[in-house]
Design a protein around this motif. Structure first.
Motif, PDB file in Angstrom:
ATOM      1  N   ILE A  26       0.852  -1.183   0.000  1.00 10.08           N
ATOM      2  CA  ILE A  26       0.000   0.000   0.000  1.00 10.08           C
ATOM      3  C   ILE A  26       0.892   1.238   0.000  1.00 10.08           C
ATOM      4  CG2 ILE A  26      -1.703   1.285   1.364  1.00 10.08           C
ATOM      5  CD1 ILE A  26      -2.837  -1.462   2.205  1.00 10.08           C
ATOM      6  N   SER A  27       0.529   2.225  -0.773  1.00  6.90           N
ATOM      7  CA  SER A  27       1.465   3.278  -1.154  1.00  6.90           C
ATOM      8  C   SER A  27       2.025   4.100   0.008  1.00  6.90           C
ATOM      9  CB  SER A  27       0.819   4.214  -2.176  1.00  6.90           C
ATOM     10  OG  SER A  27      -0.324   4.827  -1.618  1.00  6.90           O
ATOM     11  N   ASN A  28       1.283   4.355   1.048  1.00  5.35           N
ATOM     12  CA  ASN A  28       1.809   5.183   2.129  1.00  5.35           C
ATOM     13  C   ASN A  28       2.396   4.357   3.281  1.00  5.35           C
ATOM     14  OD1 ASN A  28      -0.737   4.257   2.897  1.00  5.35           O
ATOM     15  ND2 ASN A  28      -1.049   5.953   4.298  1.00  5.35           N
ATOM     16  N   HIS A  29       2.528   3.065   3.062  1.00  5.73           N
ATOM     17  CA  HIS A  29       3.092   2.210   4.098  1.00  5.73           C
ATOM     18  C   HIS A  29       4.611   2.207   4.029  1.00  5.73           C
ATOM     19  CE1 HIS A  29      -0.741  -0.379   4.925  1.00  5.73           C
ATOM     20  NE2 HIS A  29      -0.900   0.915   5.144  1.00  5.73           N
ATOM     21  N   LEU A  30       5.228   2.037   5.208  1.00  8.12           N
ATOM     22  CA  LEU A  30       6.681   2.124   5.305  1.00  8.12           C
ATOM     23  C   LEU A  30       7.344   0.811   5.707  1.00  8.12           C
ATOM     24  CD1 LEU A  30       6.919   5.546   7.196  1.00  8.12           C
ATOM     25  CD2 LEU A  30       7.141   5.145   4.725  1.00  8.12           C
ATOM     26  N   TYR A  31       6.544  -0.111   6.228  1.00  5.49           N
ATOM     27  CA  TYR A  31       7.090  -1.365   6.742  1.00  5.49           C
ATOM     28  C   TYR A  31       6.560  -2.490   5.865  1.00  5.49           C
ATOM     29  CZ  TYR A  31       8.241   1.481  10.759  1.00  5.49           C
ATOM     30  OH  TYR A  31       8.750   2.463  11.562  1.00  5.49           O
ATOM     31  N   PHE A  32       7.457  -3.395   5.503  1.00  4.57           N
ATOM     32  CA  PHE A  32       7.095  -4.451   4.561  1.00  4.57           C
ATOM     33  C   PHE A  32       7.562  -5.797   5.117  1.00  4.57           C
ATOM     34  CE2 PHE A  32       6.120  -0.952   2.035  1.00  4.57           C
ATOM     35  CZ  PHE A  32       7.213  -0.119   1.928  1.00  4.57           C
ATOM     36  N   TYR A  33       6.795  -6.827   4.783  1.00  5.25           N
ATOM     37  CA  TYR A  33       7.036  -8.140   5.375  1.00  5.25           C
ATOM     38  C   TYR A  33       6.808  -9.241   4.342  1.00  5.25           C
ATOM     39  CZ  TYR A  33       5.573  -5.057   9.231  1.00  5.25           C
ATOM     40  OH  TYR A  33       5.423  -3.997  10.086  1.00  5.25           O
ATOM     41  N   TRP A  34       7.504 -10.334   4.575  1.00  6.87           N
ATOM     42  CA  TRP A  34       7.208 -11.570   3.850  1.00  6.87           C
ATOM     43  C   TRP A  34       6.954 -12.677   4.867  1.00  6.87           C
ATOM     44  CZ3 TRP A  34       5.954 -12.218  -1.099  1.00  6.87           C
ATOM     45  CH2 TRP A  34       6.386 -11.264  -2.034  1.00  6.87           C
ATOM     46  N   TYR A  35       5.937 -13.487   4.557  1.00  6.97           N
ATOM     47  CA  TYR A  35       5.597 -14.664   5.342  1.00  6.97           C
ATOM     48  C   TYR A  35       5.451 -15.832   4.376  1.00  6.97           C
ATOM     49  CZ  TYR A  35       4.176 -11.445   9.079  1.00  6.97           C
ATOM     50  OH  TYR A  35       4.147 -10.472  10.048  1.00  6.97           O
ATOM     51  N   ARG A  36       5.546 -17.029   4.917  1.00  2.53           N
ATOM     52  CA  ARG A  36       5.230 -18.182   4.090  1.00  2.53           C
ATOM     53  C   ARG A  36       4.342 -19.143   4.883  1.00  2.53           C
ATOM     54  NH1 ARG A  36      10.530 -22.194   3.878  1.00  2.53           N
ATOM     55  NH2 ARG A  36      10.182 -23.103   5.927  1.00  2.53           N
ATOM     56  N   GLN A  37       3.607 -19.942   4.126  1.00  2.00           N
ATOM     57  CA  GLN A  37       2.729 -20.932   4.734  1.00  2.00           C
ATOM     58  C   GLN A  37       2.862 -22.218   3.937  1.00  2.00           C
ATOM     59  OE1 GLN A  37      -1.490 -20.146   4.511  1.00  2.00           O
ATOM     60  NE2 GLN A  37      -1.906 -21.333   6.356  1.00  2.00           N
ATOM     61  N   ILE A  38       3.589 -23.160   4.501  1.00  2.46           N
ATOM     62  CA  ILE A  38       3.656 -24.486   3.894  1.00  2.46           C
ATOM     63  C   ILE A  38       2.305 -25.153   4.080  1.00  2.46           C
ATOM     64  CG2 ILE A  38       4.760 -26.742   4.026  1.00  2.46           C
ATOM     65  CD1 ILE A  38       7.305 -25.243   4.943  1.00  2.46           C
ATOM     66  N   LEU A  39       1.880 -25.896   3.082  1.00  2.00           N
ATOM     67  CA  LEU A  39       0.545 -26.491   3.095  1.00  2.00           C
ATOM     68  C   LEU A  39       0.286 -27.245   4.397  1.00  2.00           C
ATOM     69  CD1 LEU A  39      -1.975 -26.857   1.322  1.00  2.00           C
ATOM     70  CD2 LEU A  39      -0.992 -29.025   0.540  1.00  2.00           C
ATOM     71  N   GLY A  40      -0.790 -26.862   5.060  1.00  2.00           N
ATOM     72  CA  GLY A  40      -1.185 -27.541   6.289  1.00  2.00           C
ATOM     73  C   GLY A  40      -0.469 -27.076   7.535  1.00  2.00           C
ATOM     74  N   GLN A  41       0.418 -26.105   7.370  1.00  2.00           N
ATOM     75  CA  GLN A  41       1.176 -25.625   8.526  1.00  2.00           C
ATOM     76  C   GLN A  41       0.850 -24.156   8.813  1.00  2.00           C
ATOM     77  OE1 GLN A  41       5.352 -26.620   8.460  1.00  2.00           O
ATOM     78  NE2 GLN A  41       5.002 -28.517   7.312  1.00  2.00           N
TER      79      GLN A  41
END
Lengths: 118, 114
Positions: A26-41
């Motif tokens: 989102i354009s005015n956001h300053l903090y960025f994240y990545w997450y992952r979700q292995i199937l079923g976890q």
């Protein structure tokens, strides 16, 4: 309503290949994240990014992973040499304030990229 | 390390019945607590959050949750289930002022039976 977008929605790759997952926060956001979700976890934190540098990363985020904000809008996750166990749904998120602070710390999530490593 | 436990990976309720999704956390310091919902093929959407103040928080779509420090719980409830509530629900925590790492539970899949 502003939203986080991610491309592609599904990525299929061969083991050992490099992949780049793309996110537009989102354009005015300053903090960025990545997450992952292995199937079923559970959803697992990978990395947070602020002011053009990594602010926090988990033990999952090893040397095979890197993040970049190549321009004013995109935020990318690169996996240098994919492994079978990298197959997962990868979510990007962004927030105005840091997640650990009060106020506008809500993280807005994208729809995810499903990565399949063959 | 933080731990979030969601009891029941699958919950089924009848339309109009009470929805109760359980979340417990392990932390010596009260964390910030969140519930997210994930509809099929969509991202995670914030339902509600607790940071400070009133321990009963109301969220979108008629959901609410109560922070109970003595029970280290943050259970999600809705008085009357609707078909559109069928989704995956995730509880998440973060320690205040310690960084940006969310810890998520394994999720609870809610099925609403007509």
């Amino acid at each position: 309503e502003p939203e986080v977008t991610q491309t592609p929605s599904h990525q299929v790759t061969q083991m050992g290949q490099e992949v780049i997952l793309r996110c537009v926060p989102i354009s005015n956001h300053l903090y960025f994240y990545w997450y992952r979700q292995i199937l079923g976890q559970k959803v697992e934190f990978l990395v947070s990014f602020y002011n053009n540098e990594i602010s926090e990363k988990s033990e999952i985020f090893d040397d095979q992973f890197s993040v970049e904000r190549p321009d004013g809008s995109n935020f990318t996750l690169k996996i240098r040499s994919t492994k079978l166990e990298d197959s997962a749904m990868y979510f990007c998120a962004s927030s105005e304030a840091p997640a650990g602070g009060i106020g506008r710390n809500e993280q807005f999530f994208g729809p995810g990229t499903r990565l399949t490593v063959l | 390390a933080q731990s979030v436990t969601q009891l029941g990976s699958h919950v089924s309720v009848s339309e109009g019945a009470l929805v109760l999704l359980r979340c417990n956390y392990s932390s010596s310091v009260p964390p910030y607590l969140f519930w997210y919902v994930q509809y099929p093929n969509q991202g995670l959407q914030l339902l509600l959050k607790y940071t400070t103040g009133a321990t009963l928080v109301k969220g979108i779509n008629g959901f609410e949750a109560e922070f109970k420090k003595s029970e280290t719980s943050f259970h999600l409830t809705k008085p009357s289930a609707h078909m559109s509530d069928a989704a995956e629900y995730f509880c998440a925590v973060i320690l205040p002022n310690t960084g940006n790492q969310f810890y998520f539970g394994t999720g609870t899949s809610l099925t609403v039976i007509p």
